[in-house]
Enzyme design. Structure first.
Site, short mmCIF file in Angstrom:
data_model
loop_
_atom_site.label_atom_id
_atom_site.label_comp_id
_atom_site.label_asym_id
_atom_site.label_seq_id
_atom_site.Cartn_x
_atom_site.Cartn_y
_atom_site.Cartn_z
N ASP A 59 11.26 -13.17 -27.52
CA ASP A 59 10.18 -14.12 -27.20
C ASP A 59 10.50 -14.95 -25.97
O ASP A 59 11.65 -15.10 -25.58
CB ASP A 59 9.93 -15.06 -28.39
CG ASP A 59 11.14 -15.92 -28.71
OD1 ASP A 59 12.25 -15.36 -28.79
OD2 ASP A 59 10.99 -17.14 -28.87
N GLU A 60 9.46 -15.50 -25.38
CA GLU A 60 9.53 -16.53 -24.34
C GLU A 60 10.49 -16.18 -23.20
O GLU A 60 11.31 -16.99 -22.79
CB GLU A 60 9.92 -17.88 -24.96
CG GLU A 60 8.92 -18.40 -25.97
CD GLU A 60 9.31 -19.74 -26.55
OE1 GLU A 60 8.43 -20.61 -26.69
OE2 GLU A 60 10.51 -19.92 -26.88
N VAL A 61 10.39 -14.98 -22.68
CA VAL A 61 11.26 -14.57 -21.57
C VAL A 61 10.63 -15.04 -20.26
O VAL A 61 9.51 -14.66 -19.92
CB VAL A 61 11.47 -13.05 -21.55
CG1 VAL A 61 12.36 -12.66 -20.38
CG2 VAL A 61 12.08 -12.59 -22.87
N HIS A 67 16.59 -16.78 -24.17
CA HIS A 67 17.29 -17.64 -25.14
C HIS A 67 18.77 -17.28 -25.23
O HIS A 67 19.36 -17.31 -26.33
CB HIS A 67 16.63 -17.53 -26.52
CG HIS A 67 15.26 -18.14 -26.59
ND1 HIS A 67 15.05 -19.50 -26.74
CD2 HIS A 67 14.03 -17.57 -26.50
CE1 HIS A 67 13.75 -19.74 -26.76
NE2 HIS A 67 13.11 -18.60 -26.59
#
EC number: 3.2.1.52
Length: 369
Positions: free
Chosen positions: A181-183, A121
């Site tokens: 998160d969400e790497v 992100h």
């Protein structure tokens, strides 16, 4: 106090004489606003803080930057916003703006929790900080695109150290949210320098270990909150740097709460209170009938659940629809996090209270619909 005021049939206002014995069930009662995907002007944030105080929320989780834009105006790295914001002057939060938000929140009993999410992100970060993001490869040549923060470069950690030194001085709260998160590991896997670093560190091909290494290196003198993903990668490790885990994934979220508390870590529950998707304002019962402690575990585990959070992500939300999408649905979550569920378990009993409270919010000019 304002809820003690009522109006009679003749338009006269009165205050009930009453004795109140009340206290919050959970210490952490938060609302997240995402100011990266759509910039929220200062007045929208301040109005939300007012409404939060009416609803007994006490933590403003400011997801201030993300992939689309970097509106936080850093004094240490001014290029982050001048090159990463939607507009370098009209779509940024200056240091004065931030201080105003913090002061406005403090007077209403609200803490401001800043989130600077990494290593993923972070696409907007790379525009103002060359060399921070990982160059992606196609075969043996760079593709011209970039992935998460480059965890193989020592300069990445030097940058993060300087940035968070500023962030932790600007935002005085004892907590800071580090994201995690969400790497997407695809770019890391394609990069020969990252693969070489993995080999050197003995990580093999397990890129969750690489993210764990990165998060461990972000040592701060504050309590760190991370998204659930980081715990998923740390679970079999020491977990020493993790203090609070925010559970956000769907499915059996209470199973996740149980798993985290079993590891001895504190939890903030967010999964059942994602309100950013469109929905009718009367669709509040599903958010009311959430029982954060309804999992099989010891009393000690349940004491580790410090609260919950309503999340208002910004993909479909800007200043024009923020208030009507938040309220009164968030009010249901607010009562759940404040009140003893033994006293407030009935949706039928709650309905007239919420209807009356919605009218109060309208009188306070909160729901601009």
């Amino acid at each position: 106090m304002n809820q003690l005021v009522y109006q009679d049939d003749f338009g006269e206002y009165f205050v009930n004489e009453t004795e109140i014995e009340d206290f919050p069930r959970f210490q952490f009662r938060g609302i997240l606003l995402d100011t990266s995907r759509h910039y929220l002007p200062l007045h929208a944030i301040l109005k939300t803080l007012d409404a939060m105080s009416y609803n007994k929320f006490n933590v403003f989780h400011w997801h201030i930057v993300d992939d689309p834009s970097f509106p936080y105006q850093s004094s240490t790295f001014p290029d982050l916003s001048s090159k990463g914001a939607f507009h370098p002057s009209t779509h940024v939060y200056t240091q004065i703006d931030v201080k105003r938000v913090i002061a406005h929140a403090r007077l209403r009993g609200i803490r401001v929790l800043a989130e600077f999410d990494s290593p993923g992100h972070t696409q907007s970060w790379g525009k103002g900080q060359p060399g921070l993001l990982t160059p992606c490869y196609k075969g043996t040549v760079p593709s011209g695109t970039f992935g998460p923060v480059n965890p193989a470069n020592s300069s990445s950690y030097k940058f993060m150290t300087h940035l968070f030194k500023e962030v932790t001085s600007v935002f005085p709260d004892s907590y800071v949210h580090l994201g995690g998160d969400e790497v997407d590991f695809t770019c890391w896997k394609s990069n020969p320098d990252v693969r070489g670093f993995m080999l050197k560190m003995g990580f093999g091909t397990d890129y969750t270990k690489l993210e764990s290494y990165y998060m461990e290196k972000l040592g701060l003198n504050k309590t760190a909150i991370v998204w659930q993903d980081v715990f998923d990668y740390h679970e079999k490790l020491c977990c020493s740097s993790l203090s609070v885990v925010e559970v956000w994934k769907g499915g059996c979220y209470l199973c996740e709460v149980r798993r985290v508390t079993k590891a001895g870590l504190r939890v903030v529950l967010a999964s059942p209170w994602y309100l950013d998707q469109p929905g009718p304002t009367h669709d509040w019962a599903r958010y009311y009938t959430v029982w954060p402690l309804a999992f099989k575990g010891t009393e000690q585990q349940k004491k580790l659940v410090i609260g919950g959070e309503v999340c208002m992500w910004g993909e479909y939300v800007d200043a024009t629809n923020l208030s009507p999408r938040l309220w009164p649905r968030a009010s249901a979550a607010g009562e759940r996090l404040w009140s003893d569920e033994k006293m407030t378990s009935s949706v039928i009993d709650a309905f007239p209270r919420l209807v009356d409270f919605r009218c109060r919010l309208l009188r306070y000019r909160v729901m601009l619909i």
